[in-house]
Design an enzyme around this catalytic site. Structure first.
Site, mmCIF file in Angstrom:
data_model
loop_
_atom_site.group_PDB
_atom_site.id
_atom_site.type_symbol
_atom_site.label_atom_id
_atom_site.label_comp_id
_atom_site.label_asym_id
_atom_site.label_seq_id
_atom_site.Cartn_x
_atom_site.Cartn_y
_atom_site.Cartn_z
ATOM 1 N N ILE A 1 -43.850 31.041 63.358
ATOM 2 C CA ILE A 1 -44.491 30.256 64.410
ATOM 3 C C ILE A 1 -45.198 29.045 63.816
ATOM 4 C CG2 ILE A 1 -46.186 30.346 66.263
ATOM 5 C CD1 ILE A 1 -43.719 32.201 66.592
ATOM 6 N N GLU A 2 -44.901 27.892 64.352
ATOM 7 C CA GLU A 2 -45.507 26.678 63.792
ATOM 8 C C GLU A 2 -46.173 25.814 64.838
ATOM 9 O OE1 GLU A 2 -42.646 24.652 61.419
ATOM 10 O OE2 GLU A 2 -42.124 26.454 60.309
ATOM 11 N N SER A 3 -46.379 26.358 66.007
ATOM 12 C CA SER A 3 -47.015 25.522 67.025
ATOM 13 C C SER A 3 -47.805 26.427 67.961
ATOM 14 C CB SER A 3 -45.949 24.776 67.832
ATOM 15 O OG SER A 3 -45.132 25.724 68.487
ATOM 16 N N GLN B 1 -43.749 28.902 53.273
ATOM 17 C CA GLN B 1 -42.907 27.702 53.229
ATOM 18 C C GLN B 1 -43.536 26.643 52.326
ATOM 19 O OE1 GLN B 1 -41.727 26.202 57.105
ATOM 20 N NE2 GLN B 1 -42.284 28.127 58.080
#
Ligand SMILES: *[C@@H]1O[C@H](CO)[C@@H](O)[C@H](O)[C@H]1NC(C)=O
Length: 491
Positions: A152-154, A206
């Site tokens: 999840i990046e947002s 990442q």
């Protein structure tokens, strides 16, 4: 009495030996598959022998009442039901000892959890449609995936911990592996709360798309960030890298540089568990070039400690040396245990002599950060306090003081304590903190709650007090009592 103080110590020695057993597992390579129809089939990906984990990317929409959307690019069309044929390939991968996880995320779609209840509903959906549950419309057919990856990046960063807990709850029926793919700036904006639940088996970080912590011409920034990540509450962390320069906006590490400049450093961490590669489409030769070195145990240190979930790896050729290593560990652990027992005995006697009937409040934890000074302030490990307070759970929260919340806790030796978790913004330097702890611990005022020790680990500053189940504790800890005057600089 004296005999009892040994119990927690023996227990922890046993745990240590168990973890040494597990640490003999080799490190592995994880890959993301699913975002390019030209990257080869899932079956070929697993048959390559290059990977121990495959993240199916991605479930791009879920939560918030939205209809879930699986997006596997050109591989198949979930809407038309053609992705169910992947079941056979998933089972083949699993038969090769490769774990297959469904990754939640992606740049498109809508990944939002609107409440704890929403998180539970998503967990139910995932369980029934991809994991051990049942549904008439399983997008990938009957195959039961090994777990769920949080990429999840947002969004708001909220309720991912609820989702992790709910998914983990299904493990009593069938183990649900959880992984997280945070970005390298520490801590991760979206996933840090979830990761701190301690429920994630794997954390693949990442190290790309982020200039401040990725590899550029040297590995300095990357290694500095890695060393921060080793403090996360997970035993198996992975270096996430792009498979090719075009796979990301910066952070590509040529295989020889990875092997010579990066792996030797990160392998010195006992949490090192391998490398994650983004992504299969760009991986033409990268994983083959690095996999031997990723898995090879570092000559100078023991390989990563891990849960039983460590990748076994598809190669059985390693088994012999593995058994030998296990034996060596057992012998080593036995020797270490005996030495540690002697040291503890010596330490207990010394303490008793100095402090008369001072009780042993350290549980199984030996002082960790105490420098060679011979003082009585004691240092607890952050892990021991996490365990004591059930990860600073809301149920254990006694209240909120000016400088941070206070939690009730129980050390492994049964002693009840109150733990003050100082706000990160308190601005106490480590030296000042240690000095003040020393001063406070020497003040044994009759009405003053006794400071048992402290903990400094990364950004955490904890004060550990004797727990007194009456008002005097509250008044002291929350700074309203005159007797607390000595403590005012802290609480
Ligand atoms: C995502 O879903 C939530 C919940 O339904 C909604 O409030 C939000 O507007 C959606 N976001 C986008 C970009 O569609």
């Amino acid at each position: 009495m004296a005999g009892l103080t040994w119990l927690p110590f023996l227990a922890s020695s046993l745990l240590m030996m168990v973890s040494l057993f597990q640490s003999s597992q080799a490190a592995g390579v994880a890959v993301y598959w699913g975002q390019n129809g030209d990257e080869g089939s899932l079956a070929d990906t697993c048959a390559s022998g290059n990977y121990q984990f495959v993240n199916l990317a991605f479930l791009t929409t879920f939560g918030g009442g939205n209809t879930p959307v699986l997006n596997l690019a050109g591989h198949c069309n979930p809407g038309a039901g053609t992705c169910t044929s992947l079941s056979v390939e998933i089972n083949d991968c699993q038969n090769q000892n490769i774990k297959v996880l469904l990754s939640l995320g992606g740049a498109v779609g809508n990944q939002s959890l609107t409440s704890a209840d929403d998180a539970r509903q998503v967990a139910n959906y995932l369980w029934n449609n991809f994991l051990g549950g049942q549904s008439r419309s399983r997008p990938l057919g009957h195959a039961v995936l090994d777990g769920i990856d949080f990429s999840i990046e947002s969004g708001t960063g909220l309720y991912w911990d609820n989702l992790a807990r709910a998914l983990s709850g299904f493990s009593s029926q069938k183990k649900v592996y959880l992984s997280a793919a945070p970005q390298c700036p520490f801590p991760d904006a979206d996933l840090s709360t979830a990761i701190s639940t301690g429920l994630f088996d794997y954390v693949w970080i990442q190290f790309y798309n982020n200039g401040q912590c990725q590899y550029s011409t040297n590995a300095d920034n990357l290694i500095a960030a890695w060393n921060q990540w080793t403090s996360v509450h997970s035993n198996q962390i992975f270096l996430g890298v792009p498979a090719a320069p075009a796979a990301a906006d910066g952070g590509y590490i040529p295989p020889d540089a990875l092997i010579s400049q990066v792996l030797p450093s990160i392998k010195s961490s006992h949490k090192y568990a391998g490398v994650m590669i983004w992504n299969k489409y760009f991986d033409s030769g990268y994983s083959s070039a690095i996999k031997e070195q990723v898995a090879a145990s570092s000559p100078s240190i023991a390989p990563g400690s891990g849960s039983p979930s460590s990748p076994a790896g598809p190669h059985s050729g390693r088994k012999k040396s593995k058994n030998l290593r296990v034996k060596l560990y057992v012998v080593g652990a036995a020797i270490a245990t005996s030495l540690a027992a002697l040291a503890l005995l010596f330490w207990c006697c010394k303490l008793r002599k100095r402090k008369g009937n001072h009780r042993n409040f350290m549980g199984s934890e030996m002082p960790e950060l105490d420098d060679n000074e011979d003082d009585e302030s004691l240092f607890f490990s952050f892990t021991s306090i996490e365990i004591a307070t059930d990860h600073f759970s809301e149920e254990n929260k006694l209240g909120q003081g000016g400088f941070g919340p206070v939690y009730k806790g129980k050390l492994v030796n049964g002693l009840e304590v109150a733990v003050k978790r100082l706000n990160r913004m308190s601005g106490h330097g480590i030296e000042q903190f240690k000095n003040e702890v020393k001063v406070i611990s020497k003040l044994q005022h009759r009405n003053l709650v006794r400071l048992l020790g402290s903990c400094i680990e990364k950004e955490e500053r904890l004060l550990v007090y004797e727990y007194l189940p009456n008002n005097s504790l509250d008044s002291v800890l929350f700074g309203m009592c005159q007797n607390s005057i000595y403590l005012h600089s802290f609480i």
